[in-house]
Design a protein around this motif. Structure first.
Motif, PDB file in Angstrom:
ATOM      1  N   ILE A  80       0.867  -1.181   0.000  1.00 24.81           N
ATOM      2  CA  ILE A  80       0.000   0.000   0.000  1.00 24.81           C
ATOM      3  C   ILE A  80       0.899   1.224   0.000  1.00 24.81           C
ATOM      4  O   ILE A  80       1.819   1.326   0.810  1.00 24.81           O
ATOM      5  CB  ILE A  80      -0.914   0.064   1.231  1.00 24.81           C
ATOM      6  CG1 ILE A  80      -1.892  -1.100   1.272  1.00 24.81           C
ATOM      7  CG2 ILE A  80      -1.694   1.386   1.238  1.00 24.81           C
ATOM      8  CD1 ILE A  80      -2.750  -1.138   2.541  1.00 24.81           C
ATOM      9  N   MET A  81       0.633   2.157  -0.898  1.00 21.20           N
ATOM     10  CA  MET A  81       1.322   3.447  -0.879  1.00 21.20           C
ATOM     11  C   MET A  81       0.304   4.548  -0.613  1.00 21.20           C
ATOM     12  O   MET A  81      -0.717   4.634  -1.290  1.00 21.20           O
ATOM     13  CB  MET A  81       2.049   3.739  -2.189  1.00 21.20           C
ATOM     14  CG  MET A  81       2.675   5.143  -2.215  1.00 21.20           C
ATOM     15  SD  MET A  81       3.576   5.550  -3.726  1.00 21.20           S
ATOM     16  CE  MET A  81       5.143   4.715  -3.399  1.00 21.20           C
ATOM     17  N   VAL A  82       0.606   5.383   0.385  1.00 22.50           N
ATOM     18  CA  VAL A  82      -0.156   6.614   0.616  1.00 22.50           C
ATOM     19  C   VAL A  82       0.511   7.692  -0.226  1.00 22.50           C
ATOM     20  O   VAL A  82       1.670   8.057   0.020  1.00 22.50           O
ATOM     21  CB  VAL A  82      -0.164   7.012   2.101  1.00 22.50           C
ATOM     22  CG1 VAL A  82      -0.951   8.294   2.297  1.00 22.50           C
ATOM     23  CG2 VAL A  82      -0.756   5.891   2.951  1.00 22.50           C
ATOM     24  N   LEU A  83      -0.183   8.179  -1.240  1.00 23.32           N
ATOM     25  CA  LEU A  83       0.419   9.077  -2.223  1.00 23.32           C
ATOM     26  C   LEU A  83      -0.137  10.497  -2.084  1.00 23.32           C
ATOM     27  O   LEU A  83      -1.261  10.785  -2.485  1.00 23.32           O
ATOM     28  CB  LEU A  83       0.153   8.544  -3.638  1.00 23.32           C
ATOM     29  CG  LEU A  83       0.784   9.331  -4.785  1.00 23.32           C
ATOM     30  CD1 LEU A  83       2.320   9.270  -4.710  1.00 23.32           C
ATOM     31  CD2 LEU A  83       0.308   8.792  -6.133  1.00 23.32           C
ATOM     32  N   GLY A  84       0.678  11.371  -1.494  1.00 19.07           N
ATOM     33  CA  GLY A  84       0.351  12.782  -1.452  1.00 19.07           C
ATOM     34  C   GLY A  84       1.036  13.512  -2.593  1.00 19.07           C
ATOM     35  O   GLY A  84       1.725  12.899  -3.415  1.00 19.07           O
ATOM     36  N   HIS A  85       0.871  14.819  -2.641  1.00 16.99           N
ATOM     37  CA  HIS A  85       1.520  15.563  -3.729  1.00 16.99           C
ATOM     38  C   HIS A  85       1.767  17.005  -3.312  1.00 16.99           C
ATOM     39  O   HIS A  85       1.163  17.513  -2.354  1.00 16.99           O
ATOM     40  CB  HIS A  85       0.652  15.532  -5.000  1.00 16.99           C
ATOM     41  CG  HIS A  85      -0.660  16.258  -4.868  1.00 16.99           C
ATOM     42  ND1 HIS A  85      -0.848  17.562  -5.263  1.00 16.99           N
ATOM     43  CD2 HIS A  85      -1.854  15.855  -4.368  1.00 16.99           C
ATOM     44  CE1 HIS A  85      -2.096  17.933  -5.036  1.00 16.99           C
ATOM     45  NE2 HIS A  85      -2.736  16.916  -4.483  1.00 16.99           N
ATOM     46  N   THR A  86       2.667  17.656  -4.012  1.00 16.60           N
ATOM     47  CA  THR A  86       2.972  19.053  -3.756  1.00 16.60           C
ATOM     48  C   THR A  86       1.789  19.935  -4.149  1.00 16.60           C
ATOM     49  O   THR A  86       0.961  19.549  -4.971  1.00 16.60           O
ATOM     50  CB  THR A  86       4.218  19.484  -4.542  1.00 16.60           C
ATOM     51  OG1 THR A  86       4.007  19.230  -5.940  1.00 16.60           O
ATOM     52  CG2 THR A  86       5.463  18.729  -4.077  1.00 16.60           C
ATOM     53  N   GLN A  87       1.714  21.111  -3.527  1.00 14.35           N
ATOM     54  CA  GLN A  87       0.684  22.103  -3.844  1.00 14.35           C
ATOM     55  C   GLN A  87      -0.734  21.535  -3.700  1.00 14.35           C
ATOM     56  O   GLN A  87      -1.617  21.806  -4.513  1.00 14.35           O
ATOM     57  CB  GLN A  87       0.889  22.660  -5.262  1.00 14.35           C
ATOM     58  CG  GLN A  87       2.231  23.340  -5.468  1.00 14.35           C
ATOM     59  CD  GLN A  87       2.509  23.658  -6.925  1.00 14.35           C
ATOM     60  OE1 GLN A  87       3.476  23.159  -7.509  1.00 14.35           O
ATOM     61  NE2 GLN A  87       1.665  24.478  -7.523  1.00 14.35           N
ATOM     62  N   CYS A  88      -0.942  20.758  -2.657  1.00 13.14           N
ATOM     63  CA  CYS A  88      -2.247  20.122  -2.442  1.00 13.14           C
ATOM     64  C   CYS A  88      -3.248  21.142  -1.907  1.00 13.14           C
ATOM     65  O   CYS A  88      -3.036  21.755  -0.858  1.00 13.14           O
ATOM     66  CB  CYS A  88      -2.100  18.963  -1.453  1.00 13.14           C
ATOM     67  SG  CYS A  88      -3.656  18.108  -1.097  1.00 13.14           S
ATOM     68  N   GLY A  89      -4.354  21.311  -2.628  1.00 12.80           N
ATOM     69  CA  GLY A  89      -5.370  22.270  -2.215  1.00 12.80           C
ATOM     70  C   GLY A  89      -6.018  21.909  -0.893  1.00 12.80           C
ATOM     71  O   GLY A  89      -6.358  22.794  -0.094  1.00 12.80           O
ATOM     72  N   ALA A  90      -6.203  20.616  -0.639  1.00 13.24           N
ATOM     73  CA  ALA A  90      -6.806  20.190   0.621  1.00 13.24           C
ATOM     74  C   ALA A  90      -5.896  20.522   1.798  1.00 13.24           C
ATOM     75  O   ALA A  90      -6.368  20.961   2.861  1.00 13.24           O
ATOM     76  CB  ALA A  90      -7.101  18.690   0.578  1.00 13.24           C
ATOM     77  N   ILE A  91      -4.600  20.333   1.613  1.00 10.50           N
ATOM     78  CA  ILE A  91      -3.645  20.679   2.670  1.00 10.50           C
ATOM     79  C   ILE A  91      -3.638  22.187   2.892  1.00 10.50           C
ATOM     80  O   ILE A  91      -3.636  22.663   4.035  1.00 10.50           O
ATOM     81  CB  ILE A  91      -2.234  20.179   2.308  1.00 10.50           C
ATOM     82  CG1 ILE A  91      -2.189  18.646   2.253  1.00 10.50           C
ATOM     83  CG2 ILE A  91      -1.196  20.721   3.290  1.00 10.50           C
ATOM     84  CD1 ILE A  91      -2.381  17.957   3.572  1.00 10.50           C
ATOM     85  N   GLY A  92      -3.653  22.950   1.812  1.00  6.20           N
ATOM     86  CA  GLY A  92      -3.689  24.399   1.938  1.00  6.20           C
ATOM     87  C   GLY A  92      -4.927  24.875   2.672  1.00  6.20           C
ATOM     88  O   GLY A  92      -4.863  25.773   3.524  1.00  6.20           O
ATOM     89  N   LEU A 119       4.504  17.759  -8.552  1.00  2.55           N
ATOM     90  CA  LEU A 119       3.737  18.200  -9.706  1.00  2.55           C
ATOM     91  C   LEU A 119       4.628  18.743 -10.826  1.00  2.55           C
ATOM     92  O   LEU A 119       4.334  18.562 -12.009  1.00  2.55           O
ATOM     93  CB  LEU A 119       2.730  19.280  -9.297  1.00  2.55           C
ATOM     94  CG  LEU A 119       1.497  18.814  -8.519  1.00  2.55           C
ATOM     95  CD1 LEU A 119       0.621  20.021  -8.179  1.00  2.55           C
ATOM     96  CD2 LEU A 119       0.688  17.791  -9.302  1.00  2.55           C
ATOM     97  N   LYS A 120       5.716  19.400 -10.484  1.00  6.20           N
ATOM     98  CA  LYS A 120       6.558  20.033 -11.502  1.00  6.20           C
ATOM     99  C   LYS A 120       7.382  19.036 -12.309  1.00  6.20           C
ATOM    100  O   LYS A 120       7.728  19.297 -13.459  1.00  6.20           O
ATOM    101  CB  LYS A 120       7.476  21.066 -10.851  1.00  6.20           C
ATOM    102  CG  LYS A 120       6.736  22.296 -10.329  1.00  6.20           C
ATOM    103  CD  LYS A 120       7.711  23.321  -9.777  1.00  6.20           C
ATOM    104  CE  LYS A 120       6.978  24.575  -9.312  1.00  6.20           C
ATOM    105  NZ  LYS A 120       7.910  25.599  -8.766  1.00  6.20           N
ATOM    106  N   THR A 121       7.710  17.899 -11.708  1.00  3.65           N
ATOM    107  CA  THR A 121       8.590  16.942 -12.393  1.00  3.65           C
ATOM    108  C   THR A 121       7.941  15.593 -12.665  1.00  3.65           C
ATOM    109  O   THR A 121       8.409  14.846 -13.523  1.00  3.65           O
ATOM    110  CB  THR A 121       9.868  16.696 -11.578  1.00  3.65           C
ATOM    111  OG1 THR A 121       9.517  16.045 -10.335  1.00  3.65           O
ATOM    112  CG2 THR A 121      10.589  18.000 -11.269  1.00  3.65           C
ATOM    113  N   GLY A 122       6.899  15.248 -11.908  1.00  2.00           N
ATOM    114  CA  GLY A 122       6.289  13.932 -12.024  1.00  2.00           C
ATOM    115  C   GLY A 122       6.981  12.873 -11.187  1.00  2.00           C
ATOM    116  O   GLY A 122       6.517  11.734 -11.130  1.00  2.00           O
TER     117      GLY A 122
END
Length: 223
Positions: free
Chosen positions: A121-133, A214-217
């Motif tokens: 199982i991978m928990v996958l977050g990401h940069t610039q997340c609107g929910a986190i903001g 997000l910028k690099t993938g």
């Protein structure tokens, strides 16, 4: 989930006894993680594999045996199958804005591990997340969001509080909260009773975290 809408629920024992449609998806937890990250390297470099969906349709109609489960953010810029260069039948993906565990998400992941036998199982977050903001804004400014959006910021508030307790650089707060949220949900999944915890203790399951840039993938592993 294959067969659940069209037929009565099939017991885990019966499903385990059937031949998997993709034998190459029967992997150890470490091999599954290695395959995920090699796929991400192909995605980042632009050397993704050609997908022939027609050739796999018949096999996948008989069942599924994904080699990894993902708890991903619902953000439209993050596509797990794309960023890991995988095809249908390879990944069992659950998504919710903010990539946090709900009871329905937990039940789905238990199905992926307990019935479909996925070893990762991978928990996958990401940069610039609107929910986190939004969660940071709600925490700092007591902002009330409309509809049920507030429930998301409430669920993410513990990650904001934990990150702020470490007194981070304000410029790094978004990243710190995102990573804290990933780690908290990794821990929740790994300790969930009874199915996932037992699989982790038996060495049949590994729970890891990933941060999608997000910028690099590129996906950065989070421990």
């Amino acid at each position: 989930m294959a067969g659940l809408a069209a037929a009565p629920f099939v017991s885990p024992h019966a499903l385990a006894a059937s031949d998997p449609p993709r034998p190459e998806n029967q992997l150890t937890p470490d091999a599954a993680l290695d395959r995920l990250m090699r796929g991400n390297e192909r995605y980042v470099s632009g050397k993704t594999t050609t997908k022939d969906f027609a050739s796999t349709r018949a096999a996948l109609a008989q069942g599924q045996n994904p080699y990894a489960c993902l708890l991903s953010c619902a953000d439209s810029r993050v596509g797990p199958e794309f960023c890991f260069d995988e095809s249908r039948g390879d990944l069992f993906v659950t998504r919710v804005a903010g990539n946090y565990v709900t009871m329905d998400i937990l039940a789905s992941l238990e199905y992926g591990v307990g019935v479909l036998k996925a070893p990762l199982i991978m928990v996958l977050g990401h940069t610039q997340c609107g929910a986190i903001g939004a969660a940071i804004d709600a925490y700092d400014n007591h902002t009330d969001y409309p509809g049920h959006i507030q429930s998301i910021t409430t669920e993410l508030a513990p990650a904001v509080a934990a990150a702020k307790a470490k007194k981070p650089d304000p410029a790094a707060l978004m990243r710190d909260v995102t990573i804290q949220n990933i780690r908290m949900n990794m821990a929740r999944l790994a300790s969930s009773t009874p199915m996932l915890r037992r699989a982790v203790e038996a060495g049949q399951l590994k729970v890891v975290g990933g941060l999608y840039q997000l910028k690099t993938g590129r996906v950065e592993l989070i421990t």
